[in-house]
Motif scaffolding. Structure first.
Motif, PDB file in Angstrom:
ATOM      1  N   MET A   1       8.237 -43.799 -12.699  1.00 19.84           N
ATOM      2  CA  MET A   1       8.744 -43.886 -14.066  1.00 19.84           C
ATOM      3  C   MET A   1      10.161 -43.313 -14.128  1.00 19.84           C
ATOM      4  SD  MET A   1       7.372 -41.964 -17.498  1.00 19.84           S
ATOM      5  CE  MET A   1       7.786 -40.371 -16.766  1.00 19.84           C
ATOM      6  N   ARG A   3      13.306 -41.887 -16.251  1.00 19.05           N
ATOM      7  CA  ARG A   3      13.684 -41.277 -17.520  1.00 19.05           C
ATOM      8  C   ARG A   3      15.205 -41.305 -17.632  1.00 19.05           C
ATOM      9  NH1 ARG A   3      11.092 -35.636 -17.538  1.00 19.05           N
ATOM     10  NH2 ARG A   3      10.974 -35.941 -15.280  1.00 19.05           N
ATOM     11  N   VAL A 150      14.080 -48.449 -19.784  1.00 21.70           N
ATOM     12  CA  VAL A 150      13.481 -47.152 -20.122  1.00 21.70           C
ATOM     13  C   VAL A 150      12.967 -47.218 -21.559  1.00 21.70           C
ATOM     14  CG1 VAL A 150      13.949 -44.689 -20.490  1.00 21.70           C
ATOM     15  CG2 VAL A 150      14.932 -45.859 -18.514  1.00 21.70           C
ATOM     16  N   HIS A 153      10.442 -43.198 -25.591  1.00 20.08           N
ATOM     17  CA  HIS A 153       9.784 -41.903 -25.424  1.00 20.08           C
ATOM     18  C   HIS A 153      10.080 -41.262 -24.075  1.00 20.08           C
ATOM     19  CE1 HIS A 153       6.712 -44.699 -23.744  1.00 20.08           C
ATOM     20  NE2 HIS A 153       6.535 -43.723 -22.874  1.00 20.08           N
ATOM     21  N   ASP A 154      10.789 -41.986 -23.212  1.00 19.82           N
ATOM     22  CA  ASP A 154      11.177 -41.428 -21.909  1.00 19.82           C
ATOM     23  C   ASP A 154      12.672 -41.131 -21.851  1.00 19.82           C
ATOM     24  OD1 ASP A 154       8.664 -41.398 -20.624  1.00 19.82           O
ATOM     25  OD2 ASP A 154       8.798 -43.560 -20.254  1.00 19.82           O
ATOM     26  N   SER A 211      12.262 -35.107 -23.629  1.00 20.18           N
ATOM     27  CA  SER A 211      11.693 -36.381 -24.055  1.00 20.18           C
ATOM     28  C   SER A 211      10.187 -36.248 -24.235  1.00 20.18           C
ATOM     29  CB  SER A 211      12.011 -37.481 -23.034  1.00 20.18           C
ATOM     30  OG  SER A 211      11.360 -37.212 -21.808  1.00 20.18           O
ATOM     31  N   GLY A 213       7.896 -38.190 -23.595  1.00 20.19           N
ATOM     32  CA  GLY A 213       7.128 -38.725 -22.474  1.00 20.19           C
ATOM     33  C   GLY A 213       7.115 -37.844 -21.249  1.00 20.19           C
ATOM     34  N   ALA A 214       7.892 -36.777 -21.263  1.00 17.68           N
ATOM     35  CA  ALA A 214       7.952 -35.905 -20.094  1.00 17.68           C
ATOM     36  C   ALA A 214       6.689 -35.063 -19.994  1.00 17.68           C
ATOM     37  CB  ALA A 214       9.178 -34.999 -20.175  1.00 17.68           C
TER      38      ALA A 214
END
Length: 228
Positions: A1, A3, A150, A153-154, A211, A213-214
């Motif tokens: 993923m 970011r 991306v 949310h990331d 973020s 999503g982290a």
């Protein structure tokens, strides 16, 4: 993923405040036929659209005049430079595997003489005035994220003005205020910014944990000022 960290340019990566004010005064001087100095500009000139500033000074057809004179005046104004710590922060982000992007109201043709080539090389995508509707519309942020593949949310968007904050909110992306920039930390806090960075040296991989999503969200660096 992957970011990403997206940046505004003026007041965030680039220290251009004095150059922008000097350019405004120069264009007004040429248009009005009398000397206009930086001291004659309104106190909020640097955060107000240039057309509004020039109109308030009595300049007619400011859009057309800026098309003719703005680039020449800005290119010859003294004082544009990267804030200390910006290059090191961008390098660290790239070494951490993060994607980086620029979302700016500057035209693409200006980037080559506003930014050092080494800084441009560290930006994976640049969204300029001609690429998308200007902030506070979220279009530029959406375009940068799409180019980087991306999700909102990331990613984190670093900006220094209230329009930057509004664009981030509309894009559904985490926003961190650059307290050293045009608006200043108090103005950013007043509109509810939860995170306001104090110094450009805070640019780096630590931003990635902001973020949503982290997975390390709970490990926000202590140096980042959270506003309640």
């Amino acid at each position: 993923m992957t970011r990403a960290v997206l940046f505004d340019l003026d007041g965030v990566l680039l220290d251009s405040k004095q150059a922008v004010l000097t350019t405004l005064a120069g264009v007004a001087t040429a248009a009005l036929g009398r000397r206009i100095t930086v001291a004659d500009l309104p106190s909020d000139a640097v955060t107000t659209p240039r057309v509004e500033v020039l109109s308030a000074l009595g300049v007619t057809e400011p859009d057309e005049l800026c098309e003719t004179w703005w680039d020449v005046a800005l290119a010859t104004a003294m004082g544009t430079r990267l804030f200390p710590g910006v290059m090191e922060g961008l390098v660290a982000l790239k070494e951490a595997g993060a994607a980086t992007g620029l979302v700016t109201l500057q035209r693409r043709s200006r980037l080559a003489w506003l930014l050092p080539p080494a800084a441009l090389d560290l930006l994976d995508t640049t969204v300029c005035r001609e690429d998308a509707a200007p902030k506070p519309a979220p279009d530029g942020i959406f375009l940068a994220l799409a180019r980087l593949a991306v999700a909102p949310h990331d990613a984190v968007f670093i900006g220094d003005t209230l329009t930057d904050r509004a664009a981030a909110d509309q894009a559904g992306i985490c926003f961190a205020g650059a307290g050293w920039g045009y608006a200043g930390p108090d103005a950013l806090a007043a509109v509810g910014c939860q995170v306001v960075l104090s110094e450009p040296s805070e640019i780096g991989p630590g931003l990635l944990c902001l973020s949503p999503g982290a997975q390390v969200w709970h490990r926000r660096p202590a140096s980042y000022a959270k506003r309640s």
